[in-house]
Design a protein around this motif. Structure first.
Motif, PDB file in Angstrom:
ATOM      1  N   CYS A   1       1.344  -7.976  11.346  1.00 50.67           N
ATOM      2  CA  CYS A   1       2.493  -8.490  10.594  1.00 50.67           C
ATOM      3  C   CYS A   1       2.945  -7.499   9.531  1.00 50.67           C
ATOM      4  CB  CYS A   1       2.132  -9.797   9.892  1.00 50.67           C
ATOM      5  SG  CYS A   1       1.845 -11.182  10.997  1.00 50.67           S
ATOM      6  N   HIS A   2       4.253  -7.457   9.312  1.00 44.33           N
ATOM      7  CA  HIS A   2       4.800  -6.723   8.169  1.00 44.33           C
ATOM      8  C   HIS A   2       6.130  -7.373   7.813  1.00 44.33           C
ATOM      9  CE1 HIS A   2       4.867  -3.205   5.470  1.00 44.33           C
ATOM     10  NE2 HIS A   2       6.180  -3.288   5.604  1.00 44.33           N
ATOM     11  N   HIS A   3       6.039  -8.541   7.185  1.00 46.57           N
ATOM     12  CA  HIS A   3       7.255  -9.286   6.854  1.00 46.57           C
ATOM     13  C   HIS A   3       7.048 -10.051   5.553  1.00 46.57           C
ATOM     14  CE1 HIS A   3       5.625 -13.273   8.218  1.00 46.57           C
ATOM     15  NE2 HIS A   3       4.878 -12.492   8.982  1.00 46.57           N
ATOM     16  N   HIS A   4       8.114 -10.152   4.778  1.00 44.79           N
ATOM     17  CA  HIS A   4       8.037 -10.932   3.542  1.00 44.79           C
ATOM     18  C   HIS A   4       8.909 -12.177   3.631  1.00 44.79           C
ATOM     19  CE1 HIS A   4      11.900 -10.164   1.169  1.00 44.79           C
ATOM     20  NE2 HIS A   4      12.080  -9.514   2.303  1.00 44.79           N
ATOM     21  N   GLN A   5       9.549 -12.396   4.793  1.00 41.58           N
ATOM     22  CA  GLN A   5      10.312 -13.605   5.030  1.00 41.58           C
ATOM     23  C   GLN A   5       9.760 -14.308   6.258  1.00 41.58           C
ATOM     24  OE1 GLN A   5      14.553 -12.681   5.015  1.00 41.58           O
ATOM     25  NE2 GLN A   5      14.491 -12.478   2.791  1.00 41.58           N
ATOM     26  N   ALA A   6      10.066 -15.592   6.386  1.00 47.32           N
ATOM     27  CA  ALA A   6       9.526 -16.361   7.514  1.00 47.32           C
ATOM     28  C   ALA A   6      10.343 -17.632   7.680  1.00 47.32           C
ATOM     29  CB  ALA A   6       8.056 -16.700   7.282  1.00 47.32           C
ATOM     30  N   VAL A   7      10.122 -18.297   8.795  1.00 50.03           N
ATOM     31  CA  VAL A   7      10.812 -19.557   9.078  1.00 50.03           C
ATOM     32  C   VAL A   7      10.423 -20.618   8.066  1.00 50.03           C
ATOM     33  CG1 VAL A   7      10.860 -21.475  10.724  1.00 50.03           C
ATOM     34  CG2 VAL A   7      11.136 -19.122  11.536  1.00 50.03           C
ATOM     35  N   ASP A   8      11.425 -21.316   7.559  1.00 51.02           N
ATOM     36  CA  ASP A   8      11.211 -22.484   6.698  1.00 51.02           C
ATOM     37  C   ASP A   8      11.535 -23.726   7.532  1.00 51.02           C
ATOM     38  OD1 ASP A   8      10.964 -24.356   4.704  1.00 51.02           O
ATOM     39  OD2 ASP A   8      12.639 -23.629   3.496  1.00 51.02           O
TER      40      ASP A   8
ATOM     41  N   GLY B   1       0.833  -1.198   0.000  1.00 52.74           N
ATOM     42  CA  GLY B   1       0.000   0.000   0.000  1.00 52.74           C
ATOM     43  C   GLY B   1       0.857   1.233   0.000  1.00 52.74           C
ATOM     44  N   ALA B   2       0.208   2.357   0.135  1.00 55.74           N
ATOM     45  CA  ALA B   2       0.935   3.628   0.090  1.00 55.74           C
ATOM     46  C   ALA B   2       1.789   3.827   1.331  1.00 55.74           C
ATOM     47  CB  ALA B   2      -0.051   4.787  -0.056  1.00 55.74           C
ATOM     48  N   GLY B   3       1.364   3.269   2.455  1.00 55.90           N
ATOM     49  CA  GLY B   3       2.096   3.456   3.705  1.00 55.90           C
ATOM     50  C   GLY B   3       2.546   2.129   4.290  1.00 55.90           C
ATOM     51  N   PHE B   4       2.945   2.181   5.562  1.00 55.44           N
ATOM     52  CA  PHE B   4       3.380   0.992   6.292  1.00 55.44           C
ATOM     53  C   PHE B   4       2.135   0.309   6.836  1.00 55.44           C
ATOM     54  CE2 PHE B   4       5.087  -1.439   9.833  1.00 55.44           C
ATOM     55  CZ  PHE B   4       6.317  -1.871   9.384  1.00 55.44           C
ATOM     56  N   GLU B   5       1.687  -0.748   6.170  1.00 54.46           N
ATOM     57  CA  GLU B   5       0.447  -1.417   6.540  1.00 54.46           C
ATOM     58  C   GLU B   5       0.735  -2.773   7.168  1.00 54.46           C
ATOM     59  OE1 GLU B   5      -2.427  -1.594   3.437  1.00 54.46           O
ATOM     60  OE2 GLU B   5      -1.985   0.417   2.686  1.00 54.46           O
ATOM     61  N   PHE B   6      -0.140  -3.179   8.099  1.00 54.69           N
ATOM     62  CA  PHE B   6       0.000  -4.457   8.774  1.00 54.69           C
ATOM     63  C   PHE B   6      -0.949  -5.489   8.170  1.00 54.69           C
ATOM     64  CE2 PHE B   6       1.232  -1.695  12.492  1.00 54.69           C
ATOM     65  CZ  PHE B   6       2.560  -2.068  12.483  1.00 54.69           C
ATOM     66  N   GLY B   7      -0.473  -6.727   8.143  1.00 58.05           N
ATOM     67  CA  GLY B   7      -1.348  -7.853   7.874  1.00 58.05           C
ATOM     68  C   GLY B   7      -1.919  -8.349   9.198  1.00 58.05           C
ATOM     69  N   ARG B   8      -3.191  -8.658   9.207  1.00 63.96           N
ATOM     70  CA  ARG B   8      -3.864  -9.082  10.446  1.00 63.96           C
ATOM     71  C   ARG B   8      -4.263 -10.548  10.323  1.00 63.96           C
ATOM     72  NH1 ARG B   8      -3.103  -5.111  14.387  1.00 63.96           N
ATOM     73  NH2 ARG B   8      -3.165  -3.073  13.365  1.00 63.96           N
ATOM     74  N   HIS B   9      -3.797 -11.347  11.289  1.00 63.12           N
ATOM     75  CA  HIS B   9      -4.073 -12.779  11.270  1.00 63.12           C
ATOM     76  C   HIS B   9      -4.385 -13.247  12.684  1.00 63.12           C
ATOM     77  CE1 HIS B   9      -2.168 -12.993   7.239  1.00 63.12           C
ATOM     78  NE2 HIS B   9      -1.311 -12.132   7.748  1.00 63.12           N
ATOM     79  N   VAL B  10      -5.364 -14.127  12.814  1.00 62.36           N
ATOM     80  CA  VAL B  10      -5.655 -14.749  14.105  1.00 62.36           C
ATOM     81  C   VAL B  10      -4.732 -15.956  14.247  1.00 62.36           C
ATOM     82  CG1 VAL B  10      -7.379 -15.907  15.520  1.00 62.36           C
ATOM     83  CG2 VAL B  10      -8.048 -13.979  14.084  1.00 62.36           C
ATOM     84  N   LEU B  11      -4.041 -16.036  15.369  1.00 65.38           N
ATOM     85  CA  LEU B  11      -3.068 -17.101  15.578  1.00 65.38           C
ATOM     86  C   LEU B  11      -3.734 -18.413  15.961  1.00 65.38           C
ATOM     87  CD1 LEU B  11      -0.367 -15.233  17.684  1.00 65.38           C
ATOM     88  CD2 LEU B  11      -0.287 -15.772  15.254  1.00 65.38           C
ATOM     89  N   GLU B  12      -3.075 -19.486  15.580  1.00 59.93           N
ATOM     90  CA  GLU B  12      -3.415 -20.813  16.073  1.00 59.93           C
ATOM     91  C   GLU B  12      -2.298 -21.219  17.024  1.00 59.93           C
ATOM     92  OE1 GLU B  12      -3.724 -23.084  12.493  1.00 59.93           O
ATOM     93  OE2 GLU B  12      -5.583 -22.095  11.854  1.00 59.93           O
TER      94      GLU B  12
END
Length: 242
Positions: free
Chosen positions: A181-188, A150-161
Motif C-alpha cells: 500500500c501507498h495511499h493516504h486516501q480510501a473509501v468512506d 520515509g526517505a523513499g517510496f515505501e509500502f505499507g504491508r497488510h494481510v487482507l481479510e
C-alpha cells in the motif's frame, strides 16, 4: 481446392489509461503519456494485447473496441466530485484526468466490460457510483501504516481479510498476499451497486466489486508494483470471456 483456414482467435485488447507527466529526455523538458511497464508486461504475458489510452476528451468512445480496461493509480481525486471541500493534505490532481477516467469507468460499467481499478482507480470507481472518500486516512486510523513516511517510496504491508465467496477470494484462494500500500486516501461511504470484499485489520476497505457485473473489481493497493500478477491474469481471463 483447399478449404480456408479457420481464423486464429484474436488476443483480447485491454486498455490501460495513461498518466501524463513532465520528464526531461536528452536535456529537453517535455510532457509524456505513459504506463507502468509491469501492467503492460503482465497483461501481455497473460495473452492480451495491452494498449495505452491517453485520457483525453471522448476516450470513453474507445470502450467498444476493448475487451478489458485497467485504470491504475495516480493523483488524488478532486473532492468536489463527491461533495466535499478540499482537505489541506489532498494533492491537486487534474480535472481533465478525473473527467476522462470517470467517463471511461462509467462506459465500462454500462457495457459490462471487464474492469480492474487500482488505487486511485478504485477510488474513482467508488466516486463514479456515488460513494465518498476519506481524504486523509491517518485521521481515521491514527497512523501512517498505509503510506509509511520515509526517505523513499515505501509500502505499507497488510494481510487482507477477504470476504468468502467474493471474486477477490476466488482469485487469491488460500494464498492471500500482503498488500503493498501507498495511499493516504480510501473509501468512506461505499458507492451504489458496489460491495466491499476485502479489508485490512484496521478496517480500511481494500477491495470493492460491482454487484451483478461479470468482472468489475477495485483494489486499493499498488497492484503492479510487486511480482504478483494474479489480478492481471484474472482480468485477462475475463477479457477472453467477454
Amino acid at each position: 481446392m483447399k478449404s480456408a483456414r479457420p481464423a486464429r482467435p484474436a488476443k483480447p485488447v485491454v486498455g490501460i489509461t495513461a498518466r501524463t507527466v513532465p520528464v526531461t529526455l536528452q536535456g529537453t523538458d517535455m510532457v509524456v503519456s505513459l504506463s507502468l511497464q509491469s501492467h503492460v508486461d503482465f497483461l501481455a504475458a497473460a495473452g492480451c494485447t495491452p494498449v495505452v489510452l491517453p485520457p483525453g476528451p471522448g476516450v470513453e468512445q474507445l470502450v467498444g473496441g476493448l475487451q478489458g480496461l485497467l485504470v491504475p493509480g495516480g493523483p488524488d481525486v478532486d473532492p468536489a466530485l463527491y461533495g466535499q471541500e478540499r482537505h489541506p493534505r489532498t494533492r491537486g490532481g487534474s480535472p481533465d484526468l478525473d473527467r476522462a477516467e470517470l467517463a471511461l469507468i462509467g462506459a465500462a460499467l454500462e457495457a459490462q466490460l471487464p474492469l480492474l481499478a487500482i488505487c486511485r482507480g478504485m477510488q474513482l470507481l467508488n466516486v463514479r457510483c456515488a460513494g465518498t472518500l476519506h481524504q486523509h486516512l491517518p485521521e481515521v486510523t491514527g497512523s501512517d501504516a498505509h503510506r509509511p513516511q520515509g526517505a523513499g517510496f515505501e509500502f505499507g504491508r497488510h494481510v487482507l481479510e477477504l470476504r468468502a465467496g467474493s471474486r477477490i477470494a476466488e482469485i487469491f484462494g488460500d494464498d492471500t498476499p500482503k498488500t503493498a500500500c501507498h495511499h493516504h486516501q480510501a473509501v468512506d461511504r461505499i458507492g451504489t451497486g458496489l460491495t466491499a470484499t476485502a479489508r485490512t485489520p484496521d478496517g480500511v476497505v481494500e477491495a470493492v466489486e460491482a454487484v451483478g457485473h461479470p468482472f468489475a473489481l477495485g483494489v486499493q493497493w499498488e497492484a503492479g508494483q510487486t511480482e504478483d500478477d494474479r489480478l492481471h491474469r484474472a482480468l485477462a481471463d475475463a477479457a477472453r470471456r467477454s
